[in-house]
Write a protein that holds these residues in place. Sequence first.
Motif, PDB file in Angstrom:
ATOM      1  N   LYS A   1       0.862  -1.185   0.000  1.00 22.00           N
ATOM      2  CA  LYS A   1       0.000   0.000   0.000  1.00 22.00           C
ATOM      3  C   LYS A   1       0.893   1.228   0.000  1.00 22.00           C
ATOM      4  O   LYS A   1       1.724   1.385   0.888  1.00 22.00           O
ATOM      5  N   LYS A   2       0.751   2.064  -0.980  1.00 24.45           N
ATOM      6  CA  LYS A   2       1.578   3.273  -1.124  1.00 24.45           C
ATOM      7  C   LYS A   2       3.051   2.967  -0.912  1.00 24.45           C
ATOM      8  O   LYS A   2       3.743   3.646  -0.141  1.00 24.45           O
ATOM      9  N   GLY A   3       3.522   1.892  -1.541  1.00 28.85           N
ATOM     10  CA  GLY A   3       4.938   1.553  -1.476  1.00 28.85           C
ATOM     11  C   GLY A   3       5.365   0.815  -0.212  1.00 28.85           C
ATOM     12  O   GLY A   3       6.518   0.427  -0.067  1.00 28.85           O
ATOM     13  N   GLU A   4       4.440   0.618   0.710  1.00 24.42           N
ATOM     14  CA  GLU A   4       4.818  -0.071   1.948  1.00 24.42           C
ATOM     15  C   GLU A   4       4.176  -1.440   2.052  1.00 24.42           C
ATOM     16  O   GLU A   4       2.995  -1.606   1.765  1.00 24.42           O
ATOM     17  N   ASP A   5       4.976  -2.403   2.506  1.00 27.65           N
ATOM     18  CA  ASP A   5       4.448  -3.752   2.698  1.00 27.65           C
ATOM     19  C   ASP A   5       3.475  -3.789   3.864  1.00 27.65           C
ATOM     20  O   ASP A   5       3.746  -3.230   4.919  1.00 27.65           O
ATOM     21  N   ILE A   6       2.354  -4.451   3.623  1.00 30.77           N
ATOM     22  CA  ILE A   6       1.396  -4.656   4.708  1.00 30.77           C
ATOM     23  C   ILE A   6       1.490  -6.121   5.102  1.00 30.77           C
ATOM     24  O   ILE A   6       1.351  -6.999   4.238  1.00 30.77           O
ATOM     25  N   ARG A   7       1.736  -6.402   6.347  1.00 30.21           N
ATOM     26  CA  ARG A   7       1.872  -7.792   6.777  1.00 30.21           C
ATOM     27  C   ARG A   7       0.521  -8.359   7.169  1.00 30.21           C
ATOM     28  O   ARG A   7      -0.145  -7.857   8.059  1.00 30.21           O
ATOM     29  N   LEU A   8       0.150  -9.429   6.456  1.00 22.99           N
ATOM     30  CA  LEU A   8      -1.133 -10.079   6.730  1.00 22.99           C
ATOM     31  C   LEU A   8      -0.894 -11.538   7.097  1.00 22.99           C
ATOM     32  O   LEU A   8       0.063 -12.147   6.628  1.00 22.99           O
TER      33      LEU A   8
ATOM     34  N   LYS B   1      -5.655  -2.761   9.155  1.00 23.20           N
ATOM     35  CA  LYS B   1      -4.330  -2.801   8.541  1.00 23.20           C
ATOM     36  C   LYS B   1      -4.290  -2.057   7.202  1.00 23.20           C
ATOM     37  O   LYS B   1      -3.265  -1.492   6.837  1.00 23.20           O
ATOM     38  N   LEU B   2      -5.397  -2.095   6.474  1.00 19.87           N
ATOM     39  CA  LEU B   2      -5.408  -1.473   5.142  1.00 19.87           C
ATOM     40  C   LEU B   2      -5.999  -0.059   5.166  1.00 19.87           C
ATOM     41  O   LEU B   2      -5.962   0.641   4.160  1.00 19.87           O
ATOM     42  N   GLY B   3      -6.559   0.329   6.293  1.00 16.38           N
ATOM     43  CA  GLY B   3      -7.246   1.615   6.352  1.00 16.38           C
ATOM     44  C   GLY B   3      -8.494   1.598   5.471  1.00 16.38           C
ATOM     45  O   GLY B   3      -8.807   2.564   4.778  1.00 16.38           O
TER      46      GLY B   3
END
Length: 226
Positions: free
Chosen positions: A148-155, A205-207
């Motif tokens: 998301k916007k260049g940042e890894d989201i950990r799921l 986490k994703l907003g």
Amino acid sequence: MNRKGRKYLDILIVEDEEAIANLISVNLSEEGYRCTCAYDGEEGADYFEQGSYDLVLLDIMLPKLNGYELLEYIKPSGTPVIFLTAKGDVKDRIKGLKLGADDYIGKPFQIGELLARVEAVLRRSGKGGRMLYFQDVAIDTVSRRVVKKGEDIRLTVKEFDLLVELVRNKNIALYRDRLYEKVWKEPFTGETRTLDSHIQRLRKKLGWDHYIKTVFRIGYRLEENL
Ligand code: CA
């Protein structure tokens, strides 16, 4: 091209009840699909080997080779499979999903439901559908990375699977039981806490508070057009 201006898509129907197989074939043909019917498992395997199919509709209880055995044979090809199961037979549904079926339809079914599921599975299988995008989030379904916007989201594994299911069915209301069975691959007992808490964590986490809608008495819908 067929009269609806689409490329012909070939569907293999493996179903030993001829009346059902023919009913499916007639209706899908009217929608512009090209259908082949096989009336037992061996015939299904033969047709599959000789032809090139975009989707297989597969009954479970079949003479000669059953649907599970045939699925194992079909799966390595990557061809999507929708199981035709007896209504309410949770064990069959779950086993099919675990073995890698893409969806299931309970018999008897409404033709409208059948068409919708066929279209949805074909759309998602869309060959080369590795990347999924929704708003500012990119999902790589092979490396299972979410950015998301260049940042890894950990799921977690289940959060990821749930996210993919929502994105692939965006703007469609998803029933809790179906969503649960697709992601957890176990029968839905009516206990909604597990699913609901995973949805909560995804939203956070994703907003995506405003994108993942709760649909009263049904489940959830990922909504694109706010
Ligand atoms: Ca059968």
